[in-house]
Motif scaffolding. Structure first.
Motif, PDB file in Angstrom:
ATOM      1  N   UNK A 104      -2.231 -19.381 -28.586  1.00 17.11           N
ATOM      2  CA  UNK A 104      -2.539 -20.542 -27.761  1.00 17.11           C
ATOM      3  C   UNK A 104      -3.777 -20.306 -26.913  1.00 17.11           C
ATOM      4  N   UNK A 105      -3.875 -19.104 -26.320  1.00 15.36           N
ATOM      5  CA  UNK A 105      -4.989 -18.839 -25.410  1.00 15.36           C
ATOM      6  C   UNK A 105      -6.305 -18.721 -26.158  1.00 15.36           C
ATOM      7  N   UNK A 106      -6.305 -17.900 -27.214  1.00  9.67           N
ATOM      8  CA  UNK A 106      -7.555 -17.623 -27.904  1.00  9.67           C
ATOM      9  C   UNK A 106      -8.079 -18.836 -28.651  1.00  9.67           C
ATOM     10  N   UNK A 107      -7.165 -19.596 -29.275  1.00  5.87           N
ATOM     11  CA  UNK A 107      -7.603 -20.684 -30.130  1.00  5.87           C
ATOM     12  C   UNK A 107      -7.722 -22.012 -29.391  1.00  5.87           C
ATOM     13  N   UNK A 108      -7.015 -22.160 -28.295  1.00  8.13           N
ATOM     14  CA  UNK A 108      -7.007 -23.460 -27.630  1.00  8.13           C
ATOM     15  C   UNK A 108      -7.447 -23.410 -26.180  1.00  8.13           C
ATOM     16  N   UNK A 109      -7.435 -22.254 -25.573  1.00  9.58           N
ATOM     17  CA  UNK A 109      -7.637 -22.205 -24.126  1.00  9.58           C
ATOM     18  C   UNK A 109      -8.952 -21.542 -23.746  1.00  9.58           C
ATOM     19  N   UNK A 110     -10.023 -22.060 -24.325  1.00 15.27           N
ATOM     20  CA  UNK A 110     -11.329 -21.921 -23.712  1.00 15.27           C
ATOM     21  C   UNK A 110     -11.873 -20.492 -23.635  1.00 15.27           C
ATOM     22  N   UNK A 111     -11.997 -19.842 -24.801  1.00 18.09           N
ATOM     23  CA  UNK A 111     -12.569 -18.500 -24.795  1.00 18.09           C
ATOM     24  C   UNK A 111     -13.958 -18.500 -24.163  1.00 18.09           C
ATOM     25  N   UNK A 112     -14.750 -19.515 -24.483  1.00 14.22           N
ATOM     26  CA  UNK A 112     -16.097 -19.585 -23.910  1.00 14.22           C
ATOM     27  C   UNK A 112     -16.044 -19.739 -22.397  1.00 14.22           C
ATOM     28  N   UNK A 204     -21.800 -24.978 -17.078  1.00  9.09           N
ATOM     29  CA  UNK A 204     -21.671 -24.713 -18.515  1.00  9.09           C
ATOM     30  C   UNK A 204     -20.227 -24.726 -19.000  1.00  9.09           C
ATOM     31  N   UNK A 205     -19.266 -24.845 -18.086  1.00  7.99           N
ATOM     32  CA  UNK A 205     -17.853 -24.820 -18.460  1.00  7.99           C
ATOM     33  C   UNK A 205     -17.452 -26.161 -19.076  1.00  7.99           C
ATOM     34  N   UNK A 210     -12.864 -26.776 -16.925  1.00  7.81           N
ATOM     35  CA  UNK A 210     -13.020 -27.042 -15.492  1.00  7.81           C
ATOM     36  C   UNK A 210     -11.669 -27.281 -14.826  1.00  7.81           C
ATOM     37  N   UNK A 211     -10.764 -27.923 -15.552  1.00  9.23           N
ATOM     38  CA  UNK A 211      -9.413 -28.119 -15.019  1.00  9.23           C
ATOM     39  C   UNK A 211      -8.701 -26.773 -14.914  1.00  9.23           C
TER      40      UNK A 211
END
Length: 289
Positions: A104-112, A204-205, A210-211
């Motif tokens: 969930x984190x790596x694929x959906x929660x904003x690695x960048x 850049x986020x 940002x949330x």
């Protein structure tokens, strides 16, 4: 007299490489804490920065975990779905739970976006730390001789105000004018950090990031003391959970962030700063960073 680049290089050489994400953050936090403990009457910004960097470190632990090769391999394996997946994660499959979290984190929660947080932490250190080292070794001349045009509005004015206050304290240790000059100088350093250094990172986020960053923006100055629970500052709690969730208010907005800093962060920090004496829980907290 060393120049800004020489000061930056000397400080960078004390740190682990950027690839060692968590250990590097710990070293940055420790450097801020050591400067504050060396001159707690002057280096208020460094004290705040130590707490902020430590908070960033919690997010970087997760970011580093996402990069673990073993977890990446696990995330590519086939997982049970639905109720079965939930029950396995709850009832004794820690490896699967970590893998699920990674998915969930790596694929959906904003690695960048996590990477932006990492870069922001490094950028603040690079942009402001050198001036503390220069001031410690050469006084205000070491800062004045190395500030560029972008440093003049906030950082140079800040150190000049701190230096003026330091000179007054040397004559009168109880001078309220001196302490206010030092306070104002450190707030100018904070303005420099927030506007000149951090804002481009926040710009850049991603919108969803940002949330996430807004909900994760919490500073805990309580030092683990239950009596100091009022010394916590949560952006979402201050701005409103609905407003934060919908993006109506965001930590990435300069005006929203500075309002939170002025009304909640600074009062909480100043209580902790006043409590820092040799042997106190606050002093021990800094020493352990």
């Amino acid at each position: 007299m060393p120049g800004k680049d020489e000061w930056r290089a000397a400080l960078e050489n004390k740190l682990p490489p950027e690839s060692d994400i968590v250990v590097r953050n710990i070293a940055i936090t420790a450097q801020y804490a050591s400067w504050y403990l060396e001159k707690p009457h002057l280096f208020k910004w460094a004290g705040m920065a130590a707490f902020a960097s430590r908070q960033v470190g919690f997010a970087l632990v997760l970011f580093d975990l996402m990069h673990a090769p073993s977890l990446k391999q696990l995330s590519n394996e086939r997982h049970p779905s639905g109720f079965q997946a939930l029950m396995e994660s709850l009832l004794g499959s820690p490896v699967y739970f970590v893998s699920l979290m990674h998915t969930f984190a790596a694929e959906r929660m904003f690695m960048a976006d996590f990477d932006a947080v990492r870069k922001g932490n490094n950028s603040i250190y690079s942009d402001i730390a050198w001036a503390h080292a220069a001031y410690l070794h050469e006084g205000i001349a070491g800062v004045e001789g190395n500030c560029g045009e972008s440093d003049e509005e906030y950082m140079l004015r800040g150190f000049r105000s701190i230096d003026e206050g330091a000179k007054l304290l040397a004559v009168d240790s109880g001078s309220a004018v001196a302490r206010e000059l030092i306070r104002e100088g450190n707030i100018l350093l904070l303005r420099h950090e927030q506007i000149n250094t951090l804002q481009p990172v926040f710009d850049a986020v991603s919108p969803a990031g940002k949330v996430m960053v807004s909900f994760g923006s919490e500073l805990d100055f309580s030092c683990g003391n239950p009596e100091f629970l009022s010394r916590k500052a949560s952006f979402a709690g201050f701005a409103g959970y609905f407003e934060t969730l919908t993006g109506m208010r965001s930590i990435t907005s300069t005006s929203d962030r500075w309002e939170w800093i002025q009304q909640e962060v600074l009062p909480a920090w100043e209580q902790t700063d006043l409590s820092c004496r040799e042997g106190s829980v606050v002093h021990r907290s800094f020493a352990s960073m």
